[in-house]
Scaffold this motif. Structure first.
Motif, PDB file in Angstrom:
ATOM      1  N   THR A   5      58.307  85.198 105.892  1.00 24.30           N
ATOM      2  CA  THR A   5      57.581  86.157 105.076  1.00 24.30           C
ATOM      3  C   THR A   5      58.518  86.902 104.156  1.00 24.30           C
ATOM      4  O   THR A   5      59.692  87.095 104.448  1.00 24.30           O
ATOM      5  N   ALA A   6      57.981  87.323 103.020  1.00 22.83           N
ATOM      6  CA  ALA A   6      58.758  88.088 102.044  1.00 22.83           C
ATOM      7  C   ALA A   6      57.844  89.091 101.380  1.00 22.83           C
ATOM      8  O   ALA A   6      56.711  88.783 101.049  1.00 22.83           O
ATOM      9  N   ALA A   7      58.335  90.296 101.182  1.00 23.88           N
ATOM     10  CA  ALA A   7      57.527  91.312 100.519  1.00 23.88           C
ATOM     11  C   ALA A   7      57.394  90.960  99.049  1.00 23.88           C
ATOM     12  O   ALA A   7      58.344  90.549  98.395  1.00 23.88           O
ATOM     13  N   ILE A   8      56.158  91.123  98.514  1.00 26.35           N
ATOM     14  CA  ILE A   8      55.965  90.932  97.078  1.00 26.35           C
ATOM     15  C   ILE A   8      55.438  92.242  96.528  1.00 26.35           C
ATOM     16  O   ILE A   8      56.080  93.266  96.707  1.00 26.35           O
ATOM     17  N   ALA A   9      54.282  92.244  95.867  1.00 26.98           N
ATOM     18  CA  ALA A   9      53.747  93.483  95.319  1.00 26.98           C
ATOM     19  C   ALA A   9      53.529  94.486  96.430  1.00 26.98           C
ATOM     20  O   ALA A   9      53.423  94.135  97.589  1.00 26.98           O
ATOM     21  N   ALA A  10      53.464  95.766  96.054  1.00 28.19           N
ATOM     22  CA  ALA A  10      53.396  96.866  97.012  1.00 28.19           C
ATOM     23  C   ALA A  10      52.447  96.587  98.163  1.00 28.19           C
ATOM     24  O   ALA A  10      51.269  96.396  97.978  1.00 28.19           O
ATOM     25  N   GLY A  11      52.994  96.576  99.368  1.00 27.89           N
ATOM     26  CA  GLY A  11      52.173  96.410 100.554  1.00 27.89           C
ATOM     27  C   GLY A  11      51.804  94.980 100.867  1.00 27.89           C
ATOM     28  O   GLY A  11      51.229  94.692 101.891  1.00 27.89           O
ATOM     29  N   ALA A  12      52.092  94.042  99.973  1.00 27.43           N
ATOM     30  CA  ALA A  12      51.649  92.670 100.190  1.00 27.43           C
ATOM     31  C   ALA A  12      52.734  91.851 100.870  1.00 27.43           C
ATOM     32  O   ALA A  12      53.913  92.046 100.644  1.00 27.43           O
ATOM     33  N   VAL A  13      52.316  90.932 101.700  1.00 32.77           N
ATOM     34  CA  VAL A  13      53.249  90.034 102.369  1.00 32.77           C
ATOM     35  C   VAL A  13      52.726  88.625 102.206  1.00 32.77           C
ATOM     36  O   VAL A  13      51.538  88.381 102.377  1.00 32.77           O
ATOM     37  N   ILE A  14      53.601  87.692 101.871  1.00 33.04           N
ATOM     38  CA  ILE A  14      53.170  86.309 101.674  1.00 33.04           C
ATOM     39  C   ILE A  14      53.951  85.394 102.586  1.00 33.04           C
ATOM     40  O   ILE A  14      55.146  85.583 102.797  1.00 33.04           O
ATOM     41  N   ALA A  15      53.271  84.448 103.163  1.00 32.64           N
ATOM     42  CA  ALA A  15      53.934  83.436 103.983  1.00 32.64           C
ATOM     43  C   ALA A  15      54.371  82.300 103.074  1.00 32.64           C
ATOM     44  O   ALA A  15      53.542  81.689 102.408  1.00 32.64           O
ATOM     45  N   LEU A  16      55.647  82.040 103.048  1.00 31.91           N
ATOM     46  CA  LEU A  16      56.155  80.977 102.190  1.00 31.91           C
ATOM     47  C   LEU A  16      55.955  79.631 102.873  1.00 31.91           C
ATOM     48  O   LEU A  16      56.014  79.530 104.097  1.00 31.91           O
ATOM     49  N   ALA A  23      51.532  67.885 102.313  1.00 34.88           N
ATOM     50  CA  ALA A  23      50.499  68.369 103.218  1.00 34.88           C
ATOM     51  C   ALA A  23      49.428  69.114 102.429  1.00 34.88           C
ATOM     52  O   ALA A  23      49.674  69.644 101.357  1.00 34.88           O
ATOM     53  N   ALA A  24      48.227  69.128 102.965  1.00 31.40           N
ATOM     54  CA  ALA A  24      47.150  69.906 102.344  1.00 31.40           C
ATOM     55  C   ALA A  24      47.495  71.379 102.435  1.00 31.40           C
ATOM     56  O   ALA A  24      48.277  71.807 103.287  1.00 31.40           O
ATOM     57  N   GLU A  25      46.908  72.175 101.536  1.00 26.26           N
ATOM     58  CA  GLU A  25      47.222  73.594 101.492  1.00 26.26           C
ATOM     59  C   GLU A  25      45.969  74.459 101.608  1.00 26.26           C
ATOM     60  O   GLU A  25      44.858  74.029 101.312  1.00 26.26           O
ATOM     61  N   LEU A  26      46.193  75.689 102.024  1.00 26.90           N
ATOM     62  CA  LEU A  26      45.148  76.706 102.081  1.00 26.90           C
ATOM     63  C   LEU A  26      45.743  78.005 101.561  1.00 26.90           C
ATOM     64  O   LEU A  26      46.777  78.469 102.054  1.00 26.90           O
ATOM     65  N   ASN A  27      45.094  78.592 100.545  1.00 25.45           N
ATOM     66  CA  ASN A  27      45.541  79.857  99.975  1.00 25.45           C
ATOM     67  C   ASN A  27      44.680  80.974 100.555  1.00 25.45           C
ATOM     68  O   ASN A  27      43.484  81.048 100.292  1.00 25.45           O
ATOM     69  N   LEU A  28      45.293  81.832 101.368  1.00 23.44           N
ATOM     70  CA  LEU A  28      44.575  82.806 102.176  1.00 23.44           C
ATOM     71  C   LEU A  28      44.954  84.233 101.816  1.00 23.44           C
ATOM     72  O   LEU A  28      46.141  84.557 101.710  1.00 23.44           O
ATOM     73  N   VAL A  53      49.660  76.932 105.062  1.00 22.90           N
ATOM     74  CA  VAL A  53      48.976  78.143 104.600  1.00 22.90           C
ATOM     75  C   VAL A  53      49.896  79.004 103.743  1.00 22.90           C
ATOM     76  O   VAL A  53      51.004  79.354 104.160  1.00 22.90           O
ATOM     77  N   ASN A  54      49.405  79.351 102.538  1.00 19.54           N
ATOM     78  CA  ASN A  54      50.038  80.368 101.715  1.00 19.54           C
ATOM     79  C   ASN A  54      49.243  81.651 101.945  1.00 19.54           C
ATOM     80  O   ASN A  54      48.082  81.731 101.559  1.00 19.54           O
ATOM     81  N   MET A  55      49.862  82.637 102.583  1.00 22.34           N
ATOM     82  CA  MET A  55      49.118  83.844 102.939  1.00 22.34           C
ATOM     83  C   MET A  55      49.669  85.074 102.219  1.00 22.34           C
ATOM     84  O   MET A  55      50.878  85.299 102.194  1.00 22.34           O
ATOM     85  N   VAL A  56      48.761  85.854 101.652  1.00 25.37           N
ATOM     86  CA  VAL A  56      49.138  87.136 101.072  1.00 25.37           C
ATOM     87  C   VAL A  56      48.334  88.220 101.777  1.00 25.37           C
ATOM     88  O   VAL A  56      47.138  88.067 102.010  1.00 25.37           O
ATOM     89  N   ARG A  57      49.005  89.299 102.146  1.00 28.54           N
ATOM     90  CA  ARG A  57      48.349  90.411 102.821  1.00 28.54           C
ATOM     91  C   ARG A  57      48.012  91.488 101.791  1.00 28.54           C
ATOM     92  O   ARG A  57      48.895  92.007 101.108  1.00 28.54           O
TER      93      ARG A  57
END
Length: 342
Positions: A5-16, A23-28, A53-57
């Protein structure tokens, strides 16, 4: 699979991406606590090695704004978690896709009702009641009275001691706004919020941030969903959870497929999987103290007992509607946010 995980925009976290090429992908988008989000992704990738999974919080309000901004060119496949009101607004705006999961018969009535209200454009995944958590050490040290009711939060002795989120970014804070309107009436609720503003030290972006600040001793009290206060108590902080005596609202945390998603099949795989009893039974291990939507899933022993809380008959259809939500947020911006205490 390890999630990096890496912090991006304020408060957001994305799974790299940590999966093999091809492989198939899912943007969550995940609107729950980041620890819960990461656990979901880890469990899913462990059982579905063919989907990465590409995940952004993002908080609920931020998630809605992102989905709306990308309406003509969706970058998200699935939005999981966060309060149901913005999910319902997204449904009303045609931003989310119809889907009747084969898992619906396994869900509690309130989860199915959320799907029916939205025309099957969203579904309930968990529930939790609104309240607050206060730092018992700070209250004792300063000689502050324990607040048992919404009215108690107006005590002048609490000036600068309370934090709550901004309802534009936070589903928790919007639920608070809608709850007070339903308990008091709209004009009376805004009069209350203007008085409460005198005691507010900060309007945060994240709904759970206020009680985390209270746990750290940076505030005396945070208005939050009770399960977020419980999580601080479980971690050992001197936080006590309160349900307001006048009654309180609650959330139906929801999940939505995005209209025009690039990976709709992968999104449906996750959608059905996360409604299952086995997955929902794992969530307490990640600090999820909400009530799960699967009828057979077992809530944590620390979860607030909703049967012991005076819950209002929260009108999800009205307060999740696009028109009502926009109007309340606009009034809050004009009368509270524009005058908010620094």
């Amino acid at each position: 699979m390890t999630i990096r995980t890496a912090a991006i925009a304020a408060g957001a976290v994305i799974a790299l991406p940590a999966w093999s090429a091809g492989a198939a992908e899912l943007n969550l988008i995940c609107s729950a606590d980041v620890v819960i989000c990461e656990r979901l992704v880890s469990e899913f990738e462990a059982s579905h090695s063919d989907i990465g999974v590409n995940m952004v919080r993002l908080s609920s309000g931020e998630a809605y704004a992102k989905v709306r901004a990308e309406a003509r060119n969706p970058q998200t496949d699935l939005w999981w978690g966060g309060t149901g009101d913005p999910h319902l607004q997204a449904a009303a705006d045609g931003l989310t896709a119809e889907y009747e999961s084969p898992m619906l018969p396994e869900l509690r009535d309130w989860a199915v009702q959320q799907a029916e209200i939205s025309g099957h454009r969203t579904v309930g995944v968990y529930s939790g009641a609104l309240g607050w958590g206060y730092n018992t050490q700070i209250f004792e040290k300063k000689g502050l009275a324990k607040p048992a009711c919404w009215a108690d939060l107006l005590d002048p002795a609490l000036k600068g001691e309370i934090q709550i989120a901004d309802p534009n970014s936070s589903g928790t804070a919007y639920t608070t706004l809608a709850t007070l309107v339903q308990i008091m009436g709209e004009d009376e609720a805004f009069d209350y919020l203007k008085k409460l503003d005198a005691n507010i030290s900060q309007y945060t972006k994240s709904g759970s941030a206020p009680v985390k600040a209270a746990a750290r001793g940076e505030a005396g009290l945070g208005i939050v969903f009770m399960h977020d206060a419980v999580s601080q108590s479980v971690e050992g902080f001197p936080v006590k959870t309160i349900a307001p005596c006048e009654g309180t609202g609650y959330e139906v945390g929801s999940m939505s497929l995005i209209e025009g998603a690039v990976n709709p099949d992968e999104a449906k795989v996750f959608y059905d999987w996360v409604l299952g009893v086995d997955v929902q039974n794992v969530m307490p291990e990640a600090g999820s103290y909400q009530i799960p939507s699967n009828k057979e899933a077992v809530a944590s022993e620390h979860s607030p007992d909703l049967s012991q809380i005076k819950l209002i008959d929260y009108d999800f259809a009205e307060y999740g509607s696009s028109e009502r939500r926009k109007a309340l947020l606009a009034r809050w911006d004009s009368e509270i946010g524009g005058q908010a205490s620094e």
